[in-house]
Design a protein around this motif. Structure first.
Motif, PDB file in Angstrom:
ATOM      1  N   THR A  75      -4.842   6.247  -3.337  1.00  0.00           N
ATOM      2  CA  THR A  75      -4.157   5.059  -2.848  1.00  0.00           C
ATOM      3  C   THR A  75      -3.857   3.992  -3.919  1.00  0.00           C
ATOM      4  O   THR A  75      -4.367   3.914  -4.859  1.00  0.00           O
ATOM      5  CB  THR A  75      -5.081   4.457  -1.691  1.00  0.00           C
ATOM      6  N   GLU A 118       1.082   6.817   3.546  1.00  0.00           N
ATOM      7  CA  GLU A 118       1.602   5.526   3.758  1.00  0.00           C
ATOM      8  C   GLU A 118       2.476   4.926   2.727  1.00  0.00           C
ATOM      9  O   GLU A 118       2.460   5.167   1.685  1.00  0.00           O
ATOM     10  CB  GLU A 118       0.313   4.647   3.908  1.00  0.00           C
ATOM     11  N   LEU A 168       0.759  -1.097   0.013  1.00  0.00           N
ATOM     12  CA  LEU A 168       0.178  -0.017   0.127  1.00  0.00           C
ATOM     13  C   LEU A 168       1.005   1.375   0.046  1.00  0.00           C
ATOM     14  O   LEU A 168       2.146   1.305   0.667  1.00  0.00           O
ATOM     15  CB  LEU A 168      -1.002   0.054   1.239  1.00  0.00           C
ATOM     16  N   ASN A 192      -9.619   7.936  -4.012  1.00  0.00           N
ATOM     17  CA  ASN A 192     -10.538   7.845  -2.764  1.00  0.00           C
ATOM     18  C   ASN A 192     -11.230   8.903  -2.389  1.00  0.00           C
ATOM     19  O   ASN A 192     -12.208   8.719  -1.518  1.00  0.00           O
ATOM     20  CB  ASN A 192      -9.678   7.447  -1.604  1.00  0.00           C
ATOM     21  N   SER A 245       0.133   5.760  -0.436  1.00  0.00           N
ATOM     22  CA  SER A 245      -1.020   6.801  -0.325  1.00  0.00           C
ATOM     23  C   SER A 245      -0.456   8.283  -0.456  1.00  0.00           C
ATOM     24  O   SER A 245       0.555   8.292  -0.058  1.00  0.00           O
ATOM     25  CB  SER A 245      -2.103   6.519   0.588  1.00  0.00           C
TER      26      SER A 245
END
Length: 452
Positions: free
Chosen positions: A325, A361, A197, A301, A199
């Motif tokens: 993301t 992230e 992941l 998102n 972001s």
């Protein structure tokens, strides 16, 4: 097996214990529950002691505690590090719960409570499987270490620090985790991949104030137009990400892995109907399960800006915003992906606009080889209990600590999930099917015995 008799005789007692643990609102994301999180950690430590674990301790961190315990009396046998978490998600919206989230209730063979399937119920399976083995045999077939944390739901900020400082203490031949799901009822699965992941938050600015669309429209940049055009440039018409460098490191799916996806027998048409969609969408050349399990993605998102109230306001907004993301697959570097996206955005932004980009992230994907003998034994254990051998899958979600545990310790991670996809984890009315609680106990017992 004699362990089965022990588990059946003590089932009501064990479920009462699990209900007690589930009644503790160990919500790691909300500071007012810090005392509850600590209570849940102590409860886990006490449960390990009751099961027969040794060297049990509650380890304080800069955040929430880590619970450790071990039983190392099987010389020459493998060592399993069993990982799980006792923290849970917030419960909102509370009004959608049929029964209170921290008053565990059994209905129709399902145990309802926050944390029932994610992850107290699943890690509890391992505690009780070890207890049954010790009660019936006075020894374990393998060496066992437990590491149960209280911060998984907030991305495990302190466990990596503890792992780096205590690598030898946590050293094992495998990491054993139950925090995933079966494919469906009676159809077990072992995940061999979890997506990583990354972001970012994007702010786009044009003029120093909102402007009247009659006086300025057509003569100045519109922040919303500019942002929408910029975001549209991130994908091509075939659903592929258009960012240079985004796919660096992505390996093609092997024929063997693609065959495992086919074996799932996933019904795309049923999914389309269930979701009320005209059609599914995604990167061309891949099935739905391949797209969401084994291919990287870039998703918007949130996108907002300008006037959003009732009625009309003829304004040219001065700013617009987006949240992005990406789900990543093995060998992708999240930092490289973020840098590539930022470079693309800055290169393609229309004249007259400026960008502020905050990278947030970053987590690597997890990937393991399904041919590993340990994973094959896990699939065999499922077959002995469920009557169906587990399929090897790749999950679209992310559990960042799995990759870190596997990489730092240099061992495979065995993701033996006993949840079901429809058990509402992270949502109201979370529950755990007790059929899989019972079968999960036997499967873990079989797996540990097979490793010896």
């Amino acid at each position: 097996m004699k362990e089965q008799a022990y588990l059946e005789q003590n089932r009501d007692k064990h479920l009462a214990e699990l209900k007690e643990w589930l009644s503790i609102p160990s919500i790691s994301a909300i500071s007012e529950h810090k005392v509850d999180v600590n209570r849940a950690a102590q409860w886990a430590a006490d449960a390990l002691i009751r099961a027969g674990m040794e060297n049990v301790e509650v380890i304080q961190t800069a955040g929430h505690p880590i619970v450790y315990g071990d039983h190392l009396h099987a010389p020459g046998k493998p060592t399993a590090l069993i990982y799980g978490h006792y923290d849970v998600q917030p419960v909102d919206p509370l009004n959608l719960w049929e029964t209170p989230p921290f008053e565990p209730t059994i209905r129709d063979g399902k145990l309802y409570a926050r944390g029932a399937t994610d992850d107290k119920g699943q890690i509890f399976i391992h505690i009780k499987a070890v207890e049954a083995l010790l009660a019936e045999n006075k020894e374990l077939p393998i060496n066992v270490k437990f590491c149960i944390e209280g911060e998984e739901e907030i991305s495990s900020p302190n466990l990596p620090i503890y792992l780096n400082d205590n690598t030898d203490k946590l050293r094992a031949d495998m990491v054993l985790i139950s925090d995933t799901s079966l494919l469906e009822k009676g159809k077990p699965a072992i995940s061999t991949g979890l997506r990583g992941l990354c972001s970012m938050h994007v702010d786009l600015f044009t003029a120093n104030t909102d402007l009247h669309s009659g006086s300025f429209g057509g003569g100045v940049p519109n922040a919303l137009h500019t942002l929408v055009s910029l975001l549209a440039s991130l994908h091509d018409d075939q659903g592929r990400v258009s960012v240079d460098g985004f796919y660096d490191g992505v390996l093609p799916l092997s024929p063997e892995m693609r065959e495992e996806f086919v074996k799932q027998g996933f019904n795309e048409e049923q999914l389309r109907q269930d979701l009320g969609l005209e059609q599914l969408y995604g990167e061309e050349g891949y099935s739905f399960v391949e797209r969401v399990g084994a291919r990287p993605t870039l998703e918007l998102n949130g996108v907002w800006g300008g006037f959003q109230g009732e009625g009309s306001k003829t304004v040219i907004p001065k700013e617009a915003h987006a949240k992005i993301t990406c789900r990543l697959v093995a060998n992708q570097d999240p930092q490289h992906v973020l840098d590539s996206i930022e470079a693309h955005l800055r290169a393609h932004v229309q004249p007259g606009a400026t960008l502020q980009i905050k990278q947030i992230e970053k987590a690597f994907a997890f990937n393991t080889d399904p041919s590993d003998p340990i994973l094959q034994k896990a699939a065999d254990a499922y077959e002995k209990v469920y009557g169906v051998r587990a399929l090897f899958t790749k999950d679209g979600g992310s559990i960042p600590i799995v990759e870190k545990l596997s990489r730092v310790l240099g061992v495979p991670a065995v993701l033996m999930g006993f949840g079901l996809p429809d058990e509402n984890l992270h949502a109201p009315n979370e529950h755990f099917n007790l059929e899989n609680f019972d079968k999960g106990l036997l499967t873990v017992v079989e797996f540990m015995k097979s490793l010896a």
